[in-house]
Write a protein that holds these residues in place. Structure first.
Motif, mmCIF file in Angstrom:
data_model
loop_
_atom_site.group_PDB
_atom_site.id
_atom_site.type_symbol
_atom_site.label_atom_id
_atom_site.label_comp_id
_atom_site.label_asym_id
_atom_site.label_seq_id
_atom_site.Cartn_x
_atom_site.Cartn_y
_atom_site.Cartn_z
ATOM 1 N N THR A 230 -18.926 83.579 -39.531
ATOM 2 C CA THR A 230 -19.851 84.930 -40.332
ATOM 3 C C THR A 230 -19.940 86.114 -39.369
ATOM 4 O O THR A 230 -20.043 87.192 -39.843
ATOM 5 C CB THR A 230 -21.108 84.310 -40.453
ATOM 6 N N SER A 231 -19.715 85.920 -38.089
ATOM 7 C CA SER A 231 -19.768 86.817 -37.137
ATOM 8 C C SER A 231 -18.378 87.808 -37.226
ATOM 9 O O SER A 231 -18.330 88.952 -36.686
ATOM 10 C CB SER A 231 -19.714 86.603 -35.688
ATOM 11 N N GLY A 232 -17.283 87.405 -37.895
ATOM 12 C CA GLY A 232 -15.985 88.056 -38.017
ATOM 13 C C GLY A 232 -15.065 87.824 -37.001
ATOM 14 O O GLY A 232 -13.770 88.008 -37.378
ATOM 15 N N VAL A 233 -15.430 86.973 -36.280
ATOM 16 C CA VAL A 233 -14.273 86.270 -35.385
ATOM 17 C C VAL A 233 -13.676 85.157 -36.020
ATOM 18 O O VAL A 233 -14.128 84.490 -36.893
ATOM 19 C CB VAL A 233 -14.975 85.556 -33.901
ATOM 20 N N ARG A 234 -12.199 85.174 -35.452
ATOM 21 C CA ARG A 234 -11.392 84.110 -36.059
ATOM 22 C C ARG A 234 -11.182 83.178 -35.112
ATOM 23 O O ARG A 234 -10.616 83.490 -33.826
ATOM 24 C CB ARG A 234 -10.079 84.961 -36.699
ATOM 25 N N SER A 235 -11.175 81.843 -35.314
ATOM 26 C CA SER A 235 -10.844 80.689 -34.291
ATOM 27 C C SER A 235 -9.656 80.043 -34.749
ATOM 28 O O SER A 235 -9.667 79.558 -36.025
ATOM 29 C CB SER A 235 -12.093 79.779 -34.068
ATOM 30 N N HIS A 236 -8.564 79.997 -33.927
ATOM 31 C CA HIS A 236 -7.525 79.245 -34.163
ATOM 32 C C HIS A 236 -7.458 78.031 -33.144
ATOM 33 O O HIS A 236 -7.282 78.280 -32.020
ATOM 34 C CB HIS A 236 -6.136 80.072 -33.907
ATOM 35 N N LEU A 237 -7.670 76.900 -33.858
ATOM 36 C CA LEU A 237 -7.870 75.822 -33.095
ATOM 37 C C LEU A 237 -6.699 74.574 -33.231
ATOM 38 O O LEU A 237 -6.534 74.200 -34.425
ATOM 39 C CB LEU A 237 -9.373 75.120 -33.395
ATOM 40 N N TYR A 238 -6.133 74.056 -32.380
ATOM 41 C CA TYR A 238 -5.072 73.116 -32.257
ATOM 42 C C TYR A 238 -5.334 71.730 -31.454
ATOM 43 O O TYR A 238 -5.970 72.023 -30.364
ATOM 44 C CB TYR A 238 -3.795 73.823 -31.687
ATOM 45 N N VAL A 239 -5.438 70.821 -31.989
ATOM 46 C CA VAL A 239 -5.401 69.442 -31.494
ATOM 47 C C VAL A 239 -4.160 68.669 -31.988
ATOM 48 O O VAL A 239 -3.366 68.544 -32.895
ATOM 49 C CB VAL A 239 -6.523 68.601 -32.138
ATOM 50 N N SER A 240 -3.463 68.042 -30.758
ATOM 51 C CA SER A 240 -2.062 67.307 -31.189
ATOM 52 C C SER A 240 -1.839 66.398 -30.062
ATOM 53 O O SER A 240 -2.094 66.550 -28.774
ATOM 54 C CB SER A 240 -1.089 68.643 -31.093
ATOM 55 N N ALA A 241 -1.221 65.329 -30.419
ATOM 56 C CA ALA A 241 -0.654 64.397 -29.310
ATOM 57 C C ALA A 241 0.764 64.558 -29.369
ATOM 58 O O ALA A 241 1.850 63.562 -28.969
ATOM 59 C CB ALA A 241 -0.797 62.947 -29.793
ATOM 60 N N THR A 242 1.342 65.485 -29.912
ATOM 61 C CA THR A 242 3.020 65.619 -30.282
ATOM 62 C C THR A 242 3.461 67.075 -29.747
ATOM 63 O O THR A 242 4.560 67.575 -30.025
ATOM 64 C CB THR A 242 3.513 65.634 -31.686
ATOM 65 N N THR A 243 2.667 67.634 -28.667
ATOM 66 C CA THR A 243 3.107 68.920 -28.013
ATOM 67 C C THR A 243 3.907 68.662 -26.446
ATOM 68 O O THR A 243 3.455 68.362 -25.659
ATOM 69 C CB THR A 243 1.960 69.798 -27.723
ATOM 70 N N ALA A 244 5.313 68.849 -26.886
ATOM 71 C CA ALA A 244 6.028 68.828 -25.862
ATOM 72 C C ALA A 244 5.963 69.794 -24.671
ATOM 73 O O ALA A 244 6.219 69.754 -23.539
ATOM 74 C CB ALA A 244 7.643 68.805 -26.306
ATOM 75 N N GLN A 245 5.524 70.956 -25.074
ATOM 76 C CA GLN A 245 5.222 71.835 -24.119
ATOM 77 C C GLN A 245 3.775 72.380 -24.371
ATOM 78 O O GLN A 245 3.607 72.964 -25.458
ATOM 79 C CB GLN A 245 6.381 73.218 -24.265
ATOM 80 N N LEU A 246 2.887 72.359 -23.571
ATOM 81 C CA LEU A 246 1.445 72.612 -23.644
ATOM 82 C C LEU A 246 1.190 73.976 -23.517
ATOM 83 O O LEU A 246 1.668 74.645 -22.577
ATOM 84 C CB LEU A 246 0.751 71.888 -22.600
ATOM 85 N N GLY A 247 0.291 74.601 -24.561
ATOM 86 C CA GLY A 247 0.021 76.003 -24.709
ATOM 87 C C GLY A 247 -1.100 76.150 -23.586
ATOM 88 O O GLY A 247 -1.919 75.113 -23.282
ATOM 89 N N PRO A 248 -1.793 77.460 -23.537
ATOM 90 C CA PRO A 248 -2.934 77.545 -22.859
ATOM 91 C C PRO A 248 -4.197 76.997 -23.597
ATOM 92 O O PRO A 248 -4.084 76.774 -24.761
ATOM 93 C CB PRO A 248 -3.090 79.072 -22.994
ATOM 94 N N ARG A 249 -5.177 76.289 -22.521
ATOM 95 C CA ARG A 249 -6.270 75.726 -23.250
ATOM 96 C C ARG A 249 -6.994 76.843 -24.006
ATOM 97 O O ARG A 249 -7.462 76.470 -25.096
ATOM 98 C CB ARG A 249 -6.901 75.205 -21.889
ATOM 99 N N PHE A 250 -7.062 77.946 -23.509
ATOM 100 C CA PHE A 250 -7.771 79.062 -24.191
ATOM 101 C C PHE A 250 -6.902 80.515 -24.207
ATOM 102 O O PHE A 250 -6.332 80.673 -22.977
ATOM 103 C CB PHE A 250 -9.168 79.258 -23.466
ATOM 104 N N ARG A 251 -7.081 81.174 -25.328
ATOM 105 C CA ARG A 251 -6.519 82.216 -25.006
ATOM 106 C C ARG A 251 -7.404 83.240 -26.103
ATOM 107 O O ARG A 251 -7.657 83.102 -27.344
ATOM 108 C CB ARG A 251 -5.099 82.515 -25.728
ATOM 109 N N VAL A 252 -8.220 84.158 -25.329
ATOM 110 C CA VAL A 252 -9.420 84.794 -25.998
ATOM 111 C C VAL A 252 -9.172 86.295 -25.930
ATOM 112 O O VAL A 252 -8.923 86.799 -25.021
ATOM 113 C CB VAL A 252 -10.579 84.431 -25.297
ATOM 114 N N LEU A 253 -9.116 86.890 -27.373
ATOM 115 C CA LEU A 253 -8.665 88.140 -27.359
ATOM 116 C C LEU A 253 -9.791 89.263 -27.817
ATOM 117 O O LEU A 253 -10.252 88.940 -28.872
ATOM 118 C CB LEU A 253 -7.445 88.366 -28.288
#
Length: 359
Positions: A230-253
């Motif tokens: 409701t604040s206008g922020v968009r959260s993109h959340l990933y949970v996976s057991a199939t990630t061969a190359q791990l991304g950043p834990r957080f990227r906050v823009l």
């Protein structure tokens, strides 16, 4: 509360001694001033032996009924058993007049969580949910950055809790039976959604994609959740057991800068290895600090290193003890957990029906 004499530690009954009970709850309870681990409930002989080896004075019970038969000898019940048992055990504890801590997810539905909250309020008892990752090092650091306005207005929050486990491990967490409340959406999703709501407020809409990727897997092992707050922020959340190359834990823009942080908080690994809270707990090396900056990738040296605050899981049970002994605030309420379950239920529906769900 029971009639515990002033200055006497509160006696804690812990139901379950699997991963949650043995790795997280028991060590943290034992490390908390004002609490003592009185009883561990497990029917597994090996786990009974493990509990006795780690806590020589602990009492053992083979099942919850044995624990509740002597409810008058306890001051707090901690439910760390499989997800499907959370609601019935918490209900029994509250009806027995005992405050309760329940591991996440507190329930399978938001409606059940709100019913539990109402029962606790009616009985005048604490009902708290163990959302330990509010005390992760990166989360605490991000809260500091936000409070200082370091990033400007936040536009997008990316959070990843990814693993590479190409073969299913089995067990109730990976069961396809809906009654088990398994799968990553409710396991790791409970963490990333709770963090997003704490940081950026209520959800207005939810979109999700959820897949079963691995041969032999029965429930979701690769899930993406998008929240419009409701604040206008968009959260993109990933949970996976199939990630061969791990991304950043957080990227906050944000409008002024971004924060990128790789690597998981070290506390779970430390607890698994048998380390216990003490000096230097939750600290990580400078090489793992995140970076704050704009206009360039942190991988190529963009931005400045941001010292990571130490993680602090012990703060959760310290807050529980303070709530029970001094009437301080509940660190994580069941109503907060219910709001996260609203999002998880919406995500499940979104993935199934291929729609965006408005809350």
């Amino acid at each position: 509360m029971t009639g515990t004499p002033l200055g006497t530690p509160l006696r804690v009954g812990l139901v379950g001694y699997g991963l949650a009970g043995s790795v997280f709850h028991a060590p943290l309870i034992a490390a908390t001033e004002g609490l003592v681990l009185d009883t561990v409930v497990t029917s597994n002989p090996e786990r009974q032996q493990q509990a006795r080896a780690e806590f020589p004075d602990v009492r053992l019970a083979a099942g919850p009924d044995e624990l509740f038969d002597r409810a008058a000898e306890l001051d707090l019940i901690v439910v760390a058993s499989p997800n499907k048992t959370h609601v019935p055990l918490a209900t029994t504890a509250l009806r027995a007049g005992l405050p309760v801590v329940v591991d996440k997810p507190v329930a399978g539905t938001a409606a059940e969580a709100r019913e539990l909250a109402a029962l606790a309020e009616e009985r005048g008892l604490l009902l708290s949910v163990f959302q330990n990752r509010r005390w992760d090092n990166d989360f605490l650091t991000l809260r500091k950055l936000l409070s200082e306005g370091e990033l400007g207005d936040i536009w997008r929050f990316e959070s990843r809790f990814e693993r590479w486990r190409p073969k299913p491990k089995g067990g109730w967490r990976e069961s396809g039976d809906p009654a088990e409340i398994g799968g990553l959406l409710y396991d790791l999703g409970s963490h990333v959604v709770d963090q997003a709501l704490v940081l950026f407020g209520p959800a207005a809409a939810v979109y999700a994609e959820s897949d079963i990727r691995r041969p032999g897997a029965e429930t979701d092992d690769d899930t993406f959740i998008a929240i419009t707050h409701t604040s206008g922020v968009r959260s993109h959340l990933y949970v996976s057991a199939t990630t061969a190359q791990l991304g950043p834990r957080f990227r906050v823009l944000g409008s002024a800068a971004g924060y990128v942080k790789y690597g998981l908080d070290p506390q779970e690994a430390a607890l698994r290895e048998g380390h216990r809270p003490g000096p230097g707990w939750g600290a990580e090396p400078e090489s793992l600090w995140g970076r704050v900056g704009s206009g360039e990738s942190p991988v190529t040296g963009g931005g400045r290193p941001e010292p990571t605050l130490p993680g602090d899981y012990p703060a959760y049970y310290a807050a529980v003890a303070k709530a029970l002994l001094e009437g301080a605030p509940n660190p994580v309420t069941a109503l907060e957990a219910a709001a996260a379950l609203d999002v998880l239920e919406a995500a499940r529906r979104s993935a199934r029906e291929k729609v965006t769900v408005t809350l």
